[in-house]
Design an enzyme around this catalytic site. Sequence first.
Site, PDB file in Angstrom:
ATOM      1  N   LYS A 114       0.829  -1.208   0.000  1.00  0.00           N
ATOM      2  CA  LYS A 114       0.000   0.000   0.000  1.00  0.00           C
ATOM      3  C   LYS A 114       0.861   1.254   0.000  1.00  0.00           C
ATOM      4  CE  LYS A 114      -4.446  -1.624   1.572  1.00  0.00           C
ATOM      5  NZ  LYS A 114      -5.547  -1.532   2.517  1.00  0.00           N
ATOM      6  N   LYS A 196      -4.113 -11.388  -6.435  1.00  0.00           N
ATOM      7  CA  LYS A 196      -5.425 -11.624  -5.803  1.00  0.00           C
ATOM      8  C   LYS A 196      -6.470 -10.660  -6.367  1.00  0.00           C
ATOM      9  CE  LYS A 196      -5.741  -8.617  -1.855  1.00  0.00           C
ATOM     10  NZ  LYS A 196      -6.003  -8.272  -0.520  1.00  0.00           N
ATOM     11  N   LYS A 199     -10.672  -4.951  -5.143  1.00  0.00           N
ATOM     12  CA  LYS A 199     -11.516  -3.889  -5.715  1.00  0.00           C
ATOM     13  C   LYS A 199     -10.678  -2.698  -6.182  1.00  0.00           C
ATOM     14  CE  LYS A 199     -13.020  -3.747  -1.045  1.00  0.00           C
ATOM     15  NZ  LYS A 199     -14.081  -4.216  -0.224  1.00  0.00           N
TER      16      LYS A 199
HETATM   17  P1  TYM Z   1     -10.575  -6.664   3.715  1.00  0.00           P
HETATM   18  O1  TYM Z   1     -11.650  -5.661   3.936  1.00  0.00           O
HETATM   19  O2  TYM Z   1      -9.488  -6.340   2.752  1.00  0.00           O
HETATM   20  O3  TYM Z   1     -11.192  -8.053   3.289  1.00  0.00           O
HETATM   21  C1  TYM Z   1     -12.249  -8.670   4.017  1.00  0.00           C
HETATM   22  C2  TYM Z   1     -12.057 -10.176   3.995  1.00  0.00           C
HETATM   23  O4  TYM Z   1     -12.019 -10.643   2.647  1.00  0.00           O
HETATM   24  C3  TYM Z   1     -10.875 -11.463   2.452  1.00  0.00           C
HETATM   25  N1  TYM Z   1     -10.418 -11.303   1.050  1.00  0.00           N
HETATM   26  C4  TYM Z   1     -10.237 -12.319   0.203  1.00  0.00           C
HETATM   27  N2  TYM Z   1     -10.384 -13.656   0.354  1.00  0.00           N
HETATM   28  C5  TYM Z   1     -10.134 -14.436  -0.732  1.00  0.00           C
HETATM   29  N3  TYM Z   1      -9.731 -13.940  -1.944  1.00  0.00           N
HETATM   30  C6  TYM Z   1      -9.562 -12.612  -2.135  1.00  0.00           C
HETATM   31  N4  TYM Z   1      -9.194 -12.141  -3.327  1.00  0.00           N
HETATM   32  C7  TYM Z   1      -9.825 -11.729  -1.021  1.00  0.00           C
HETATM   33  N5  TYM Z   1      -9.762 -10.380  -0.866  1.00  0.00           N
HETATM   34  C8  TYM Z   1     -10.123 -10.143   0.416  1.00  0.00           C
HETATM   35  C9  TYM Z   1      -9.853 -10.930   3.441  1.00  0.00           C
HETATM   36  O5  TYM Z   1      -8.867 -11.897   3.735  1.00  0.00           O
HETATM   37  C10 TYM Z   1     -10.728 -10.603   4.631  1.00  0.00           C
HETATM   38  O6  TYM Z   1     -10.932 -11.740   5.427  1.00  0.00           O
HETATM   39  N6  TYM Z   1      -7.787  -5.902   7.755  1.00  0.00           N
HETATM   40  C11 TYM Z   1      -8.949  -6.597   7.261  1.00  0.00           C
HETATM   41  C12 TYM Z   1     -10.227  -6.178   8.001  1.00  0.00           C
HETATM   42  C13 TYM Z   1     -10.108  -6.316   9.465  1.00  0.00           C
HETATM   43  C14 TYM Z   1     -10.097  -7.537  10.201  1.00  0.00           C
HETATM   44  C15 TYM Z   1      -9.991  -7.132  11.575  1.00  0.00           C
HETATM   45  C16 TYM Z   1     -10.191  -8.860   9.835  1.00  0.00           C
HETATM   46  C17 TYM Z   1     -10.028  -5.287  10.352  1.00  0.00           C
HETATM   47  N7  TYM Z   1      -9.931  -5.785  11.613  1.00  0.00           N
HETATM   48  C18 TYM Z   1      -9.928  -8.098  12.581  1.00  0.00           C
HETATM   49  C19 TYM Z   1     -10.136  -9.833  10.864  1.00  0.00           C
HETATM   50  C20 TYM Z   1     -10.013  -9.429  12.209  1.00  0.00           C
HETATM   51  C21 TYM Z   1      -9.132  -6.239   5.807  1.00  0.00           C
HETATM   52  O7  TYM Z   1      -8.644  -5.252   5.330  1.00  0.00           O
HETATM   53  O8  TYM Z   1      -9.944  -7.080   5.119  1.00  0.00           O
END
Ligand code: TYM
Length: 331
Positions: A114, A196, A199
């Site tokens: 990022k 991966k 969005k």
């Molecule tokens: P975020 O918002 O990027 O994504 C949410 C969830 O989607 C999963 N994910 C994917 N899984 C499979 N293939 C993909 N291409 C893909 N893209 C995203 C992510 O692994 C995630 O589970 N930091 C986290 C949000 C967060 C969080 C937390 C998660 C904040 N606090 C505490 C767990 C526990 C995030 O940015 O996810």
Amino acid sequence: MDDKKLIFSAIQPTGTFTLGNYIGAVRNWAPLQDQYNCIYCVADMHAITVKQEPAKLRQNTMAAYALLMACGLDPEKSILFIQSHVPTHALLNWVLCCNTQFGELSRMTQFKDKSQKHPDDVNAGLFTYPSLMAADILAYNADFVPVGVDQKQHLELARNIAQRFNQRYGDFFTQPEPYIIDVGAKVMSLQDPTKKMSKSDENPNACILILDDKDTIIRKFKRAVTDSEAEVCYREGKDGINNLMAIYSCVTGKDFAAIESEFAGKGYGDFKLAVGEAVADHLEPVRTEFDRIIADKAYLKQCYTDGAAKAFKYSQRIVSKVYHKVGFVDR
Ligand code: TYM
């Protein structure tokens, strides 16, 4: 709360969820609600580590909350809330930041990616993001955290932070375990299947959004990058086909052997169309349910207000104990 194990997870409200978010994470959350105590949140505080337009963030946060409900999360069964409504996360974050090393944060691949993508805004929040994520989890002493593979490194850091705190101040935090599915934990881009699905991809054809309409979904799958062979089979090096097979398997429940025999002797065109149709049909009820829920603003507000009150009550007990343990004078 009874003595069932506790699940925590969260998603950022940075636009409509992708098929990756859905398959890798969100769709696995609803079935856990009967077996565990579940706490899920819309991580709007994480979202501002990259620039957001305020009105859009507010709108996306409401939409993300409604989408979670449309994906089967039930505010009667789970605690479902918006992160910025529950101040204990930020309160715990400070203590955890003081127990997190600069070197650990510097090694996070998401931070490196990022900061490369936004070189004009490498802010301190982006750097300390994993500590806030650890606070989200540890504020509830969660046992399991269902996420996609890309969050595994952050979760390992959360475990290290918990362990360090326990060594310094006496056993207190539970070590949270990642809960990662076998197939679909990393859905890849449709245009570059070595990356991966995300969005933030500049090419709109790379990514399926779960509110895309049927025609759009089918069109994007038809354009998916594959290889120059013509055999639908799961094999190393066939990244595009492997990804489509994983997606198809997740939405139909068929295993790879069944998919290979279903498409034996058929071309990639037939296969891509079948994947597109299966995904669109699978997502149809989510779209319908989303339209219904987002239209009822009063109900939404009641749900997220109640959710925040429950989350605050639960986490406050834990965070007050942490404050006492580190030597703050009790209020
Ligand atoms: P975020 O918002 O990027 O994504 C949410 C969830 O989607 C999963 N994910 C994917 N899984 C499979 N293939 C993909 N291409 C893909 N893209 C995203 C992510 O692994 C995630 O589970 N930091 C986290 C949000 C967060 C969080 C937390 C998660 C904040 N606090 C505490 C767990 C526990 C995030 O940015 O996810």
